[in-house]
Design a protein around this motif. Structure first.
Motif, PDB file in Angstrom:
ATOM      1  N   SER A 157      10.215  -9.056  -2.814  1.00  0.00           N
ATOM      2  CA  SER A 157       9.044  -8.520  -3.507  1.00  0.00           C
ATOM      3  C   SER A 157       9.411  -7.303  -4.355  1.00  0.00           C
ATOM      4  CB  SER A 157       7.964  -8.161  -2.491  1.00  0.00           C
ATOM      5  OG  SER A 157       6.840  -7.632  -3.121  1.00  0.00           O
TER       6      SER A 157
ATOM      7  N   ALA B 186       0.748  -1.952   0.359  1.00  0.00           N
ATOM      8  CA  ALA B 186       1.094  -3.228   1.008  1.00  0.00           C
ATOM      9  C   ALA B 186       2.527  -3.194   1.526  1.00  0.00           C
ATOM     10  CB  ALA B 186       0.909  -4.385   0.025  1.00  0.00           C
TER      11      ALA B 186
ATOM     12  N   GLU C  74       2.096  -0.105  -7.707  1.00  0.00           N
ATOM     13  CA  GLU C  74       0.831  -0.838  -7.587  1.00  0.00           C
ATOM     14  C   GLU C  74       0.664  -1.462  -6.201  1.00  0.00           C
ATOM     15  OE1 GLU C  74      -0.841  -4.562  -9.970  1.00  0.00           O
ATOM     16  OE2 GLU C  74      -0.315  -2.878 -11.273  1.00  0.00           O
ATOM     17  N   ASN C  75       1.762  -1.857  -5.580  1.00  0.00           N
ATOM     18  CA  ASN C  75       1.723  -2.512  -4.266  1.00  0.00           C
ATOM     19  C   ASN C  75       2.291  -1.635  -3.155  1.00  0.00           C
ATOM     20  OD1 ASN C  75       0.656  -5.010  -5.238  1.00  0.00           O
ATOM     21  ND2 ASN C  75       2.648  -5.388  -6.149  1.00  0.00           N
TER      22      ASN C  75
ATOM     23  N   TYR D   1       7.018  -0.739  -8.066  1.00  0.00           N
ATOM     24  CA  TYR D   1       6.292  -1.142  -6.862  1.00  0.00           C
ATOM     25  C   TYR D   1       5.046  -0.303  -6.588  1.00  0.00           C
ATOM     26  CZ  TYR D   1       8.693   2.838  -4.753  1.00  0.00           C
ATOM     27  OH  TYR D   1       9.166   4.086  -4.474  1.00  0.00           O
TER      28      TYR D   1
ATOM     29  N   GLU E 116       9.312  -6.957  -8.482  1.00  0.00           N
ATOM     30  CA  GLU E 116       8.605  -5.879  -9.169  1.00  0.00           C
ATOM     31  C   GLU E 116       9.555  -5.061 -10.046  1.00  0.00           C
ATOM     32  OE1 GLU E 116       6.815  -4.072  -5.782  1.00  0.00           O
ATOM     33  OE2 GLU E 116       5.116  -5.450  -5.801  1.00  0.00           O
TER      34      GLU E 116
END
Length: 93
Positions: free
Chosen positions: A55, A10, A6-7, A4, A59
């Motif tokens: 999410s 968010a 990278e995100n 996760y 991932e």
């Protein structure tokens, strides 16, 4: 590196928004708001948490499990078992 990463920003934004929802729920109870209004907000917070969970799971499968399968051996089996158990927990919740 986690799947996760990278995100991460968010995810943190979403979790902070959910945290605000939960504080709002506590205020609603403290202010003796109407039960159905509180339940509606509980449902919204639950859906928001489920979206974060899905999410993160996506991932995890795309990064951690895929990487483990590439490595092969017991690591791959362990990651698949771990993912299956996480999915089972999410389905039960």
């Amino acid at each position: 590196m986690r799947g996760y990463t990278e995100n991460k920003d968010a995810h943190l934004r979403r979790l902070r928004r959910i945290e605000g929802q939960i504080r709002g729920l506590a205020r609603m109870v403290d202010n003796d708001e109407y039960c159905i209004d509180i339940l509606t907000q509980v449902s919204a917070a639950t859906r928001a948490l489920q979206a974060v969970s899905i999410s993160l799971l996506d991932e995890h499968l795309r990064h951690c499990v895929t990487e483990a399968i590439t490595e092969g051996g017991d690591t791959a089996q362990d990651k698949i078992t771990e993912a299956s158990e996480a999915i089972a927990r999410l389905v039960r919740s």
